[in-house]
Design an enzyme around this catalytic site. Structure first.
Site, PDB file in Angstrom:
ATOM      1  N   CYS C 116      93.487  88.682  -0.047  1.00 58.57           N
ATOM      2  CA  CYS C 116      93.925  89.736  -0.288  1.00 58.57           C
ATOM      3  C   CYS C 116      92.876  90.464  -1.272  1.00 58.57           C
ATOM      4  CB  CYS C 116      95.409  89.802  -1.016  1.00 58.57           C
ATOM      5  SG  CYS C 116      95.978  91.245  -1.298  1.00 58.57           S
ATOM      6  N   CYS C 119      95.039  92.820  -3.971  1.00 58.98           N
ATOM      7  CA  CYS C 119      95.920  92.485  -5.162  1.00 58.98           C
ATOM      8  C   CYS C 119      95.829  90.849  -4.893  1.00 58.98           C
ATOM      9  CB  CYS C 119      97.266  93.059  -5.355  1.00 58.98           C
ATOM     10  SG  CYS C 119      98.051  93.363  -3.777  1.00 58.98           S
ATOM     11  N   SER C 120      97.118  90.480  -4.801  1.00 57.22           N
ATOM     12  CA  SER C 120      97.126  88.920  -4.641  1.00 57.22           C
ATOM     13  C   SER C 120      98.295  88.587  -3.669  1.00 57.22           C
ATOM     14  CB  SER C 120      97.327  88.376  -6.145  1.00 57.22           C
ATOM     15  OG  SER C 120      98.629  88.808  -6.612  1.00 57.22           O
ATOM     16  N   CYS C 121      98.212  89.442  -2.374  1.00 58.45           N
ATOM     17  CA  CYS C 121      99.732  89.180  -1.510  1.00 58.45           C
ATOM     18  C   CYS C 121      99.366  87.505  -0.938  1.00 58.45           C
ATOM     19  CB  CYS C 121      99.200  90.063  -0.483  1.00 58.45           C
ATOM     20  SG  CYS C 121      99.681  91.807  -0.968  1.00 58.45           S
TER      21      CYS C 121
END
Lengths: 95, 101, 211
Positions: C116, C119-121
Protein backbone atom coordinates in the site's frame (compact mmCIF):
# COMPACT_ATOMS: atom_id res chain seq x y z
CA UNK A 1 -7.13 -13.41 -24.64
CA UNK A 2 -10.07 -11.03 -24.62
CA UNK A 3 -9.58 -7.55 -25.99
CA UNK A 4 -8.14 -5.07 -23.54
CA UNK A 5 -9.84 -1.81 -22.70
CA UNK A 6 -7.13 0.81 -22.20
CA UNK A 7 -7.49 3.81 -19.91
CA UNK A 8 -5.18 6.70 -19.15
CA UNK A 9 -4.82 8.13 -15.66
CA UNK A 10 -5.30 11.90 -15.49
CA UNK A 11 -2.12 13.88 -14.96
CA UNK A 12 -3.66 16.31 -12.47
CA UNK A 13 -1.71 17.03 -9.31
CA UNK A 14 -4.27 18.60 -6.96
CA UNK A 15 -3.44 19.32 -3.34
CA UNK A 16 -5.27 17.41 -0.61
CA UNK A 17 -6.46 13.85 -0.25
CA UNK A 18 -6.77 11.71 -3.37
CA UNK A 19 -6.38 7.95 -3.76
CA UNK A 20 -4.59 7.97 -7.12
CA UNK A 21 -0.85 7.38 -6.62
CA UNK A 22 1.31 10.12 -8.15
CA UNK A 23 3.56 7.59 -9.90
CA UNK A 24 0.61 6.38 -12.03
CA UNK A 25 -0.58 9.79 -13.25
CA UNK A 26 -0.43 10.10 -17.02
CA UNK A 27 0.14 6.34 -17.41
CA UNK A 28 -1.99 4.02 -19.54
CA UNK A 29 -3.17 0.61 -18.41
CA UNK A 30 -6.02 -1.78 -19.09
CA UNK A 31 -9.04 -2.79 -17.05
CA UNK A 32 -8.28 -5.85 -14.93
CA UNK A 33 -11.78 -5.88 -13.42
CA UNK A 34 -14.57 -3.53 -12.46
CA UNK A 35 -15.34 -3.39 -8.77
CA UNK A 36 -18.67 -1.54 -8.64
CA UNK A 37 -19.35 1.87 -7.10
CA UNK A 38 -17.90 3.24 -3.88
CA UNK A 39 -18.34 6.62 -2.16
CA UNK A 40 -15.81 9.06 -3.57
CA UNK A 41 -13.02 9.16 -0.94
CA UNK A 42 -12.01 12.67 -2.00
CA UNK A 43 -15.38 13.81 -0.62
CA UNK A 44 -15.43 11.47 2.37
CA UNK A 45 -12.05 12.85 3.46
CA UNK A 46 -13.59 16.31 3.89
CA UNK A 47 -16.70 15.12 5.73
CA UNK A 48 -19.03 15.02 2.71
CA UNK A 49 -21.31 12.09 1.90
CA UNK A 50 -19.28 10.69 -0.99
CA UNK A 51 -20.86 10.44 -4.45
CA UNK A 52 -21.06 6.79 -5.57
CA UNK A 53 -18.19 6.47 -8.05
CA UNK A 54 -17.17 3.45 -10.14
CA UNK A 55 -13.91 1.89 -9.01
CA UNK A 56 -11.74 -0.09 -11.40
CA UNK A 57 -8.70 -2.28 -11.04
CA UNK A 58 -6.29 -1.11 -13.72
CA UNK A 59 -3.24 -3.13 -14.73
CA UNK A 60 -0.11 -1.40 -16.01
CA UNK A 61 3.03 -2.90 -17.46
CA UNK A 62 6.17 -1.95 -15.55
CA UNK A 63 7.54 -0.74 -18.89
CA UNK A 64 4.69 1.79 -19.08
CA UNK A 65 5.07 2.95 -15.48
CA UNK A 66 8.87 3.18 -15.27
CA UNK A 67 10.07 3.23 -18.88
CA UNK A 68 13.70 2.22 -19.29
CA UNK A 69 14.10 2.15 -15.51
CA UNK A 70 11.72 -0.81 -15.23
CA UNK A 71 13.26 -3.73 -13.39
CA UNK A 72 11.49 -6.21 -15.65
CA UNK A 73 9.26 -4.66 -18.35
CA UNK A 74 6.97 -7.72 -18.45
CA UNK A 75 6.03 -7.45 -14.77
CA UNK A 76 2.82 -5.64 -13.93
CA UNK A 77 1.32 -3.28 -11.42
CA UNK A 78 -2.37 -3.30 -10.48
CA UNK A 79 -4.08 -0.42 -8.69
CA UNK A 80 -7.65 0.54 -7.84
CA UNK A 81 -8.53 3.84 -9.49
CA UNK A 82 -11.78 5.81 -9.39
CA UNK A 83 -13.48 6.46 -12.72
CA UNK A 84 -13.13 10.25 -12.63
CA UNK A 85 -9.35 9.81 -12.82
CA UNK A 86 -9.55 7.70 -15.98
CA UNK A 87 -10.05 8.52 -19.67
CA UNK A 88 -10.28 6.21 -22.71
CA UNK A 89 -6.92 5.63 -24.37
CA UNK A 90 -5.05 3.77 -27.07
CA UNK A 91 -2.69 0.93 -26.22
CA UNK A 92 0.69 2.38 -25.22
CA UNK A 93 3.77 1.53 -27.29
CA UNK A 94 5.49 -0.11 -24.36
CA UNK A 95 3.13 -3.10 -24.27
CA UNK B 1 5.79 7.71 -2.04
CA UNK B 2 5.61 4.90 -4.57
CA UNK B 3 8.76 4.69 -6.69
CA UNK B 4 11.00 7.02 -4.68
CA UNK B 5 14.47 5.81 -3.80
CA UNK B 6 14.87 4.19 -0.39
CA UNK B 7 17.21 1.85 1.45
CA UNK B 8 16.68 -1.78 2.48
CA UNK B 9 13.35 -2.78 3.98
CA UNK B 10 13.85 -2.78 7.76
CA UNK B 11 13.36 -6.18 9.36
CA UNK B 12 12.97 -4.99 12.94
CA UNK B 13 9.56 -5.52 14.46
CA UNK B 14 7.91 -4.77 17.78
CA UNK B 15 4.96 -5.96 19.78
CA UNK B 16 2.28 -3.34 19.98
CA UNK B 17 2.09 -1.52 23.30
CA UNK B 18 -1.25 -1.22 25.05
CA UNK B 19 -1.56 2.47 24.23
CA UNK B 20 -1.00 1.71 20.53
CA UNK B 21 -3.69 -0.95 20.59
CA UNK B 22 -5.99 1.56 22.24
CA UNK B 23 -5.38 4.11 19.50
CA UNK B 24 -6.25 1.43 16.97
CA UNK B 25 -9.41 0.51 18.88
CA UNK B 26 -10.50 4.16 19.20
CA UNK B 27 -10.14 4.61 15.45
CA UNK B 28 -12.19 1.49 14.68
CA UNK B 29 -14.93 2.39 17.17
CA UNK B 30 -15.19 6.11 16.37
CA UNK B 31 -15.27 5.47 12.62
CA UNK B 32 -17.82 2.66 12.94
CA UNK B 33 -19.96 5.11 14.96
CA UNK B 34 -19.83 7.47 11.98
CA UNK B 35 -17.73 10.24 13.53
CA UNK B 36 -15.17 10.13 10.74
CA UNK B 37 -14.02 8.04 7.83
CA UNK B 38 -10.76 6.28 7.09
CA UNK B 39 -10.30 8.87 4.35
CA UNK B 40 -10.60 11.62 6.96
CA UNK B 41 -7.88 9.85 8.95
CA UNK B 42 -5.66 9.66 5.87
CA UNK B 43 -6.31 13.27 4.86
CA UNK B 44 -5.00 14.55 8.20
CA UNK B 45 -2.04 12.14 8.13
CA UNK B 46 -1.10 13.43 4.68
CA UNK B 47 -1.56 17.06 5.70
CA UNK B 48 0.88 16.49 8.57
CA UNK B 49 3.61 16.33 5.94
CA UNK B 50 6.94 14.63 5.52
CA UNK B 51 8.41 15.90 8.76
CA UNK B 52 5.80 14.09 10.85
CA UNK B 53 6.67 10.87 9.07
CA UNK B 54 10.28 11.25 10.17
CA UNK B 55 9.72 12.44 13.73
CA UNK B 56 6.57 10.65 14.95
CA UNK B 57 5.81 6.95 15.30
CA UNK B 58 2.94 5.33 13.42
CA UNK B 59 0.44 5.44 16.28
CA UNK B 60 1.59 8.90 17.37
CA UNK B 61 0.53 10.11 13.93
CA UNK B 62 -2.69 8.12 14.21
CA UNK B 63 -3.80 9.56 17.57
CA UNK B 64 -3.02 13.03 16.27
CA UNK B 65 -5.25 12.41 13.25
CA UNK B 66 -8.01 10.71 15.26
CA UNK B 67 -8.08 13.71 17.59
CA UNK B 68 -8.18 16.22 14.72
CA UNK B 69 -11.08 14.35 13.09
CA UNK B 70 -13.06 14.11 16.34
CA UNK B 71 -12.72 17.85 16.95
CA UNK B 72 -13.81 18.54 13.36
CA UNK B 73 -16.79 16.23 13.89
CA UNK B 74 -17.77 18.18 16.98
CA UNK B 75 -17.49 15.19 19.33
CA UNK B 76 -15.57 17.44 21.74
CA UNK B 77 -13.96 20.86 21.61
CA UNK B 78 -10.33 21.90 21.63
CA UNK B 79 -10.96 23.44 25.06
CA UNK B 80 -12.30 20.16 26.44
CA UNK B 81 -9.24 18.34 25.09
CA UNK B 82 -6.90 20.91 26.63
CA UNK B 83 -8.53 20.61 30.05
CA UNK B 84 -8.44 16.82 29.89
CA UNK B 85 -4.79 16.65 28.80
CA UNK B 86 -3.75 18.94 31.66
CA UNK B 87 -5.70 16.74 34.04
CA UNK B 88 -4.04 13.59 32.67
CA UNK B 89 -0.56 15.13 32.97
CA UNK B 90 -1.24 16.04 36.61
CA UNK B 91 -2.02 12.46 37.59
CA UNK B 92 1.58 11.29 37.36
CA UNK B 93 4.50 10.76 35.02
CA UNK B 94 3.79 7.20 33.87
CA UNK B 95 1.06 5.65 31.77
CA UNK B 96 0.06 3.35 34.62
CA UNK B 97 -0.49 6.28 36.98
CA UNK B 98 -2.18 8.54 34.46
CA UNK B 99 -4.63 5.97 33.13
CA UNK B 100 -7.82 6.25 35.12
CA UNK B 101 -8.65 2.51 35.13
CA UNK C 1 12.01 -13.34 40.24
CA UNK C 2 15.32 -11.55 39.79
CA UNK C 3 13.95 -8.91 37.44
CA UNK C 4 11.22 -7.73 39.76
CA UNK C 5 11.57 -4.30 41.28
CA UNK C 6 8.98 -2.89 43.59
CA UNK C 7 8.70 0.33 41.63
CA UNK C 8 7.66 -1.69 38.59
CA UNK C 9 4.58 -3.01 40.34
CA UNK C 10 1.24 -1.26 40.15
CA UNK C 11 -0.72 -0.56 43.36
CA UNK C 12 -2.53 -3.85 42.76
CA UNK C 13 0.80 -5.68 42.93
CA UNK C 14 0.87 -6.64 39.27
CA UNK C 15 3.69 -5.59 36.98
CA UNK C 16 2.79 -2.77 34.62
CA UNK C 17 2.64 -3.55 30.94
CA UNK C 18 6.01 -2.65 29.39
CA UNK C 19 4.73 0.71 28.16
CA UNK C 20 3.43 1.71 31.59
CA UNK C 21 6.63 2.44 33.46
CA UNK C 22 8.20 5.02 31.16
CA UNK C 23 7.46 8.72 31.34
CA UNK C 24 4.31 9.48 29.39
CA UNK C 25 4.81 11.10 26.03
CA UNK C 26 2.62 13.94 24.81
CA UNK C 27 0.91 11.55 22.40
CA UNK C 28 0.20 9.00 25.12
CA UNK C 29 -1.37 11.78 27.18
CA UNK C 30 -3.48 12.60 24.14
CA UNK C 31 -4.57 8.95 23.78
CA UNK C 32 -5.73 8.87 27.40
CA UNK C 33 -7.52 12.20 27.03
CA UNK C 34 -9.25 11.28 23.77
CA UNK C 35 -10.30 7.90 25.16
CA UNK C 36 -11.75 9.40 28.33
CA UNK C 37 -13.57 12.13 26.38
CA UNK C 38 -15.10 9.51 24.07
CA UNK C 39 -16.31 7.58 27.10
CA UNK C 40 -17.66 10.72 28.84
CA UNK C 41 -19.48 11.75 25.65
CA UNK C 42 -21.10 8.34 25.39
CA UNK C 43 -19.43 7.45 22.08
CA UNK C 44 -17.95 4.28 23.58
CA UNK C 45 -17.27 2.48 26.85
CA UNK C 46 -14.14 1.08 28.45
CA UNK C 47 -15.59 -2.40 27.96
CA UNK C 48 -16.16 -1.79 24.27
CA UNK C 49 -12.56 -0.60 23.83
CA UNK C 50 -11.24 -3.71 25.63
CA UNK C 51 -13.45 -5.94 23.51
CA UNK C 52 -12.17 -4.29 20.33
CA UNK C 53 -8.55 -4.82 21.44
CA UNK C 54 -9.30 -8.46 22.27
CA UNK C 55 -10.94 -8.97 18.89
CA UNK C 56 -7.90 -7.53 17.10
CA UNK C 57 -5.49 -9.55 19.26
CA UNK C 58 -7.41 -12.70 18.35
CA UNK C 59 -6.85 -12.15 14.64
CA UNK C 60 -3.59 -13.50 13.29
CA UNK C 61 -2.02 -15.00 10.20
CA UNK C 62 -3.17 -18.43 11.41
CA UNK C 63 -6.68 -17.38 10.28
CA UNK C 64 -5.43 -16.70 6.77
CA UNK C 65 -3.40 -19.92 6.83
CA UNK C 66 -6.61 -21.89 7.32
CA UNK C 67 -8.12 -20.19 4.28
CA UNK C 68 -5.05 -21.07 2.19
CA UNK C 69 -4.99 -24.69 3.33
CA UNK C 70 -8.64 -25.06 2.48
CA UNK C 71 -8.08 -23.52 -0.96
CA UNK C 72 -5.32 -26.08 -1.54
CA UNK C 73 -7.53 -29.03 -0.63
CA UNK C 74 -11.11 -28.10 -1.54
CA UNK C 75 -11.65 -27.26 -5.24
CA UNK C 76 -15.15 -25.88 -4.71
CA UNK C 77 -13.90 -23.56 -1.97
CA UNK C 78 -10.95 -22.52 -4.10
CA UNK C 79 -13.31 -21.52 -6.89
CA UNK C 80 -15.55 -19.60 -4.47
CA UNK C 81 -12.50 -17.86 -2.95
CA UNK C 82 -11.25 -16.50 -6.26
CA UNK C 83 -14.78 -15.49 -7.25
CA UNK C 84 -15.51 -13.60 -3.99
CA UNK C 85 -12.96 -13.85 -1.21
CA UNK C 86 -15.05 -11.80 1.24
CA UNK C 87 -17.99 -14.18 0.95
CA UNK C 88 -15.82 -17.31 1.01
CA UNK C 89 -13.87 -16.32 4.15
CA UNK C 90 -17.04 -15.14 5.87
CA UNK C 91 -18.56 -18.52 5.03
CA UNK C 92 -15.61 -20.16 6.81
CA UNK C 93 -16.64 -18.24 9.94
CA UNK C 94 -14.10 -15.41 9.96
CA UNK C 95 -15.37 -12.06 11.20
CA UNK C 96 -13.98 -9.95 8.40
CA UNK C 97 -16.48 -7.14 8.90
CA UNK C 98 -17.12 -4.92 5.88
CA UNK C 99 -13.73 -5.79 4.34
CA UNK C 100 -13.74 -6.32 0.56
CA UNK C 101 -11.20 -9.05 0.01
CA UNK C 102 -9.58 -10.25 -3.22
CA UNK C 103 -7.55 -13.48 -3.27
CA UNK C 104 -4.54 -13.59 -5.61
CA UNK C 105 -3.20 -16.94 -6.79
CA UNK C 106 0.52 -17.57 -7.02
CA UNK C 107 1.54 -20.11 -9.64
CA UNK C 108 4.73 -21.18 -11.39
CA UNK C 109 4.00 -18.44 -13.95
CA UNK C 110 2.78 -15.59 -11.76
CA UNK C 111 3.95 -14.29 -8.39
CA UNK C 112 1.73 -11.71 -6.65
CA UNK C 113 2.93 -9.28 -4.00
CA UNK C 114 0.88 -6.67 -2.13
CA UNK C 115 1.83 -3.17 -1.00
CA UNK C 116 0.00 0.00 0.00
CA UNK C 117 1.96 3.02 -1.24
CA UNK C 118 -0.56 5.58 0.03
CA UNK C 119 -0.80 4.40 3.63
CA UNK C 120 -0.80 0.93 5.19
CA UNK C 121 -3.94 -0.87 3.93
CA UNK C 122 -3.75 -4.51 4.95
CA UNK C 123 -6.29 -7.35 5.31
CA UNK C 124 -6.22 -6.77 9.09
CA UNK C 125 -9.59 -8.44 9.70
CA UNK C 126 -8.14 -11.69 8.37
CA UNK C 127 -4.39 -11.49 9.16
CA UNK C 128 -4.29 -9.17 12.18
CA UNK C 129 -2.27 -5.95 12.27
CA UNK C 130 0.44 -5.46 9.64
CA UNK C 131 4.13 -6.01 10.45
CA UNK C 132 6.25 -2.88 10.89
CA UNK C 133 8.14 -3.38 7.63
CA UNK C 134 4.88 -3.35 5.65
CA UNK C 135 4.31 0.20 6.92
CA UNK C 136 7.89 1.30 6.27
CA UNK C 137 8.82 3.94 3.74
CA UNK C 138 11.31 1.56 2.11
CA UNK C 139 8.79 -1.21 1.44
CA UNK C 140 6.12 1.20 0.21
CA UNK C 141 8.47 3.19 -2.00
CA UNK C 142 10.42 0.34 -3.58
CA UNK C 143 7.96 -2.53 -4.05
CA UNK C 144 6.14 -0.84 -6.92
CA UNK C 145 9.38 -0.08 -8.77
CA UNK C 146 11.82 -2.88 -7.96
CA UNK C 147 9.72 -5.74 -6.59
CA UNK C 148 12.30 -8.37 -7.49
CA UNK C 149 15.00 -6.65 -5.47
CA UNK C 150 12.64 -6.29 -2.52
CA UNK C 151 11.59 -9.94 -2.79
CA UNK C 152 15.25 -10.98 -2.91
CA UNK C 153 15.80 -9.16 0.41
CA UNK C 154 13.04 -11.35 1.82
CA UNK C 155 14.80 -14.42 0.44
CA UNK C 156 12.44 -14.91 -2.50
CA UNK C 157 14.37 -15.27 -5.76
CA UNK C 158 12.12 -15.69 -8.77
CA UNK C 159 13.13 -16.99 -12.18
CA UNK C 160 13.02 -14.38 -15.00
CA UNK C 161 10.22 -16.37 -16.60
CA UNK C 162 7.88 -15.75 -13.68
CA UNK C 163 5.76 -12.62 -14.04
CA UNK C 164 5.66 -10.48 -10.93
CA UNK C 165 2.35 -8.77 -10.32
CA UNK C 166 2.49 -5.97 -7.78
CA UNK C 167 -0.83 -4.93 -6.27
CA UNK C 168 -1.00 -1.42 -4.88
CA UNK C 169 -3.83 -1.49 -2.36
CA UNK C 170 -4.97 2.05 -3.18
CA UNK C 171 -8.66 2.12 -2.34
CA UNK C 172 -11.41 -0.14 -1.02
CA UNK C 173 -10.06 -3.64 -1.72
CA UNK C 174 -7.79 -5.68 0.52
CA UNK C 175 -5.67 -8.52 -0.81
CA UNK C 176 -4.54 -11.93 0.37
CA UNK C 177 -2.05 -13.96 -1.65
CA UNK C 178 -2.68 -17.69 -1.93
CA UNK C 179 0.86 -19.08 -2.14
CA UNK C 180 1.77 -22.16 -4.18
CA UNK C 181 1.27 -25.43 -2.38
CA UNK C 182 4.73 -26.84 -1.63
CA UNK C 183 5.82 -30.08 -3.23
CA UNK C 184 5.75 -33.23 -1.14
CA UNK C 185 2.58 -32.27 0.75
CA UNK C 186 0.19 -34.70 -0.98
CA UNK C 187 -0.53 -36.73 2.15
CA UNK C 188 -1.00 -33.79 4.56
CA UNK C 189 -4.35 -32.80 6.01
CA UNK C 190 -5.65 -29.21 6.20
CA UNK C 191 -4.23 -28.59 9.65
CA UNK C 192 -0.74 -29.77 8.70
CA UNK C 193 -0.90 -27.74 5.51
CA UNK C 194 -1.99 -24.59 7.37
CA UNK C 195 1.14 -24.87 9.53
CA UNK C 196 3.23 -24.34 6.36
CA UNK C 197 1.53 -21.04 5.49
CA UNK C 198 3.43 -18.01 6.78
CA UNK C 199 2.22 -14.43 7.12
CA UNK C 200 4.72 -13.27 4.51
CA UNK C 201 3.56 -15.92 2.03
CA UNK C 202 0.08 -14.32 2.18
CA UNK C 203 1.54 -10.85 1.50
CA UNK C 204 3.67 -12.23 -1.31
CA UNK C 205 7.05 -11.54 0.32
CA UNK C 206 7.47 -15.20 1.21
CA UNK C 207 6.69 -18.72 0.05
CA UNK C 208 4.89 -21.45 1.94
CA UNK C 209 7.33 -23.57 3.95
CA UNK C 210 8.44 -27.00 2.81
CA UNK C 211 7.09 -29.83 5.01
Amino acid sequence: MTERTYLRVREDMPPGHVRTPAYLRGKTGWIERELGSFPNPEELAYRHAGTPTPLLRVRFSMAEVWGDAAENPQDTLDAEIYAHWLAPAEAPHAT
Amino acid sequence: MGGTAAGPVPDASHDFALWEKRVDALLVIASSEGHFTVDGLRRVLEDMGEEAFETMSYYERWISSVNQNLIEAGVYTTAELATKMTEVAARGPTYGEAASD
Amino acid sequence: MPHDHHDHLSPSGHPYRPDNDHPLTYWQQMEIAVRELLIEKGVTTAAEISAQIDAMDARSPTDGAKVVARAWTDPAFREALFADASAATREMGFDIGPMRLIALENTAEVHNVVVCTLCSCYPRNLLGLPPDWYKSRAYRARTVKEPRKVLAEFGVDLPDGTTVRVHDSTADMRYVVIPMRPEGTEGLDEEALAALVTRDSMIGTGLAKAP
